[in-house]
Design an enzyme around this catalytic site. Structure first.
Site, mmCIF file in Angstrom:
data_model
loop_
_atom_site.group_PDB
_atom_site.id
_atom_site.type_symbol
_atom_site.label_atom_id
_atom_site.label_comp_id
_atom_site.label_asym_id
_atom_site.label_seq_id
_atom_site.Cartn_x
_atom_site.Cartn_y
_atom_site.Cartn_z
ATOM 1 C CG ASP A 50 -2.619 -7.910 5.882
ATOM 2 O OD1 ASP A 50 -3.245 -8.871 5.463
ATOM 3 O OD2 ASP A 50 -2.007 -7.282 5.406
ATOM 4 C CG HIS A 65 -1.551 -12.060 3.724
ATOM 5 N ND1 HIS A 65 -0.341 -11.470 4.506
ATOM 6 C CD2 HIS A 65 -2.041 -10.775 3.060
ATOM 7 C CE1 HIS A 65 -0.358 -10.047 4.126
ATOM 8 N NE2 HIS A 65 -1.342 -9.766 3.277
ATOM 9 C CG HIS A 68 -2.168 -4.449 9.943
ATOM 10 N ND1 HIS A 68 -1.184 -5.531 9.840
ATOM 11 C CD2 HIS A 68 -2.395 -4.026 8.607
ATOM 12 C CE1 HIS A 68 -0.510 -5.470 8.688
ATOM 13 N NE2 HIS A 68 -1.398 -4.528 7.799
ATOM 14 C CG HIS A 101 -5.844 -3.530 5.918
ATOM 15 N ND1 HIS A 101 -6.044 -5.066 5.263
ATOM 16 C CD2 HIS A 101 -4.486 -3.504 5.654
ATOM 17 C CE1 HIS A 101 -4.999 -5.397 5.083
ATOM 18 N NE2 HIS A 101 -3.957 -4.569 5.291
ATOM 19 C CG HIS A 105 -1.356 -1.985 4.314
ATOM 20 N ND1 HIS A 105 -1.192 -2.754 5.305
ATOM 21 C CD2 HIS A 105 -0.989 -0.691 4.539
ATOM 22 C CE1 HIS A 105 -0.552 -1.948 6.198
ATOM 23 N NE2 HIS A 105 -0.128 -0.758 5.622
ATOM 24 C CG ASP A 118 -1.385 -6.395 0.445
ATOM 25 O OD1 ASP A 118 -1.344 -5.029 0.992
ATOM 26 O OD2 ASP A 118 -1.043 -7.487 0.940
ATOM 27 C CG HIS A 119 -5.405 -6.316 1.764
ATOM 28 N ND1 HIS A 119 -6.016 -7.622 2.238
ATOM 29 C CD2 HIS A 119 -4.038 -6.547 2.171
ATOM 30 C CE1 HIS A 119 -4.994 -8.324 2.895
ATOM 31 N NE2 HIS A 119 -3.871 -7.487 2.883
#
Length: 307
Positions: free
Chosen positions: A215, A273, A145, A64, A66, A68-69
């Protein structure tokens, strides 16, 4: 000896990196083919640290959008350019990621990176096979999410059994019959005796599987898709005392990850995570193990054998 099916943890932290944990990234080695799953900041540093060749990474899966990914992706692409990459790089992600990466390339004045970036948009409404060949099937599936998010399941294809070499000589088995025997047929010897198939072959090891749940809030909608996997990675951002925060941010606790593993009949659970609020995720691990004993915590630079 089986070919490798193993997972290396490059990053196990949630949104904020810590002094000992990087944002999410993992590399799955399937029979010598390497798949990068998510690409948080610092991923390429971790790839080098774990002595994984950049040229071996031909498939990247981004769960996805976000940061941090995927904040490590443009840096990884840049490094591939500096190394003179020529092979196509396949990226499975939300369709918007292509526009974002193209903007960065345009901003940097890069008109030709020297290799093709091949984008494959994910389906966030239902499970879908996104890649398949004679050795492996990869399926994406929607998670729960704040923004569209996918998990991924990797299934090794069943192998044919191995014929016992001594039996070939013993029964004078022609080469033309070996394929049929591997497919399950009995063999009729020159004497007319029927040799049962199970006396001629050694069964192949069972196919192995891995599921990655990025997530997500607790959701039983994924159970059928991840059912029976050898290794399940499921995010466990919070301890159960922070269940309210987990619910509000559409994340899971270790307890919830363990409940999913138990419902899915997974053989082993790997949690990660972790929120930076926990200096050590021991409490999350202990809570998960109380429900699903075969649980381990993801730590940077650890490799887990699957199956």
């Amino acid at each position: 000896m089986q070919m490798p099916f193993q997972l290396t943890i490059l990053g196990s932290s949630s949104a904020m990196p810590t002094s000992s944990r990087y944002p999410t990234a993992q590399v799955l080695n399937v029979l010598g083919r390497f798949f990068l799953i998510d690409c948080g900041e610092g991923t390429q540093h971790q790839i080098r640290k774990n002595k994984i060749g950049f040229g071996k990474l031909n498939h990247i899966l981004i769960s996805h959008l976000h940061g941090d990914h995927f904040f490590g992706l443009i840096g990884l692409i840049s490094t591939q350019m500096l190394l003179g990459r020529k092979n196509d790089l396949h990226i499975f992600a939300h369709s918007e990621l292509q526009r974002y990466i193209q903007f960065q390339l345009d901003f940097l004045g890069i008109t030709d990176p020297g290799f093709r970036l091949v984008f494959h948009p994910l389906n966030f409404k239902r499970p879908q096979v996104i890649s398949e060949d004679d050795k492996l099937t990869i399926t994406s599936f929607p998670l729960k999410h704040r923004i569209p998010c996918c998990g991924f399941r990797f299934d090794e294809k069943p192998k044919a059994p191995n014929i016992i070499k001594e039996k070939i000589k013993l029964y004078n088995i022609p080469i033309r019959d070996i394929k049929r025997i591997k497919a399950g047929e009995d063999f009729v010897a020159e004497s007319g005796a029927v040799i049962p198939n199970n006396q001629l072959v050694i069964p192949a090891p069972p196919p192995r599987s891995f599921a990655y749940c990025s997530d997500t809030a607790f959701t039983e909608t994924i159970i059928d898709t991840i059912s029976g996997v050898d290794l399940l990675y499921h995010e466990a951002t919070f301890a159960h005392d922070d269940l309210k925060t987990a619910s509000e941010t559409y994340h899971s606790t270790g307890v919830q990850a363990a409940q999913i593993a138990r419902l899915a009949g997974a053989k082993k659970l790997l949690i990660g995570h972790f929120s930076a609020r926990y200096k050590q995720p021991e409490i999350i691990l202990q809570e998960a193990q109380a429900i699903f004993p075969n649980t381990e915590a993801a730590n940077e630079n650890e490799t887990f054998q699957i199956g």
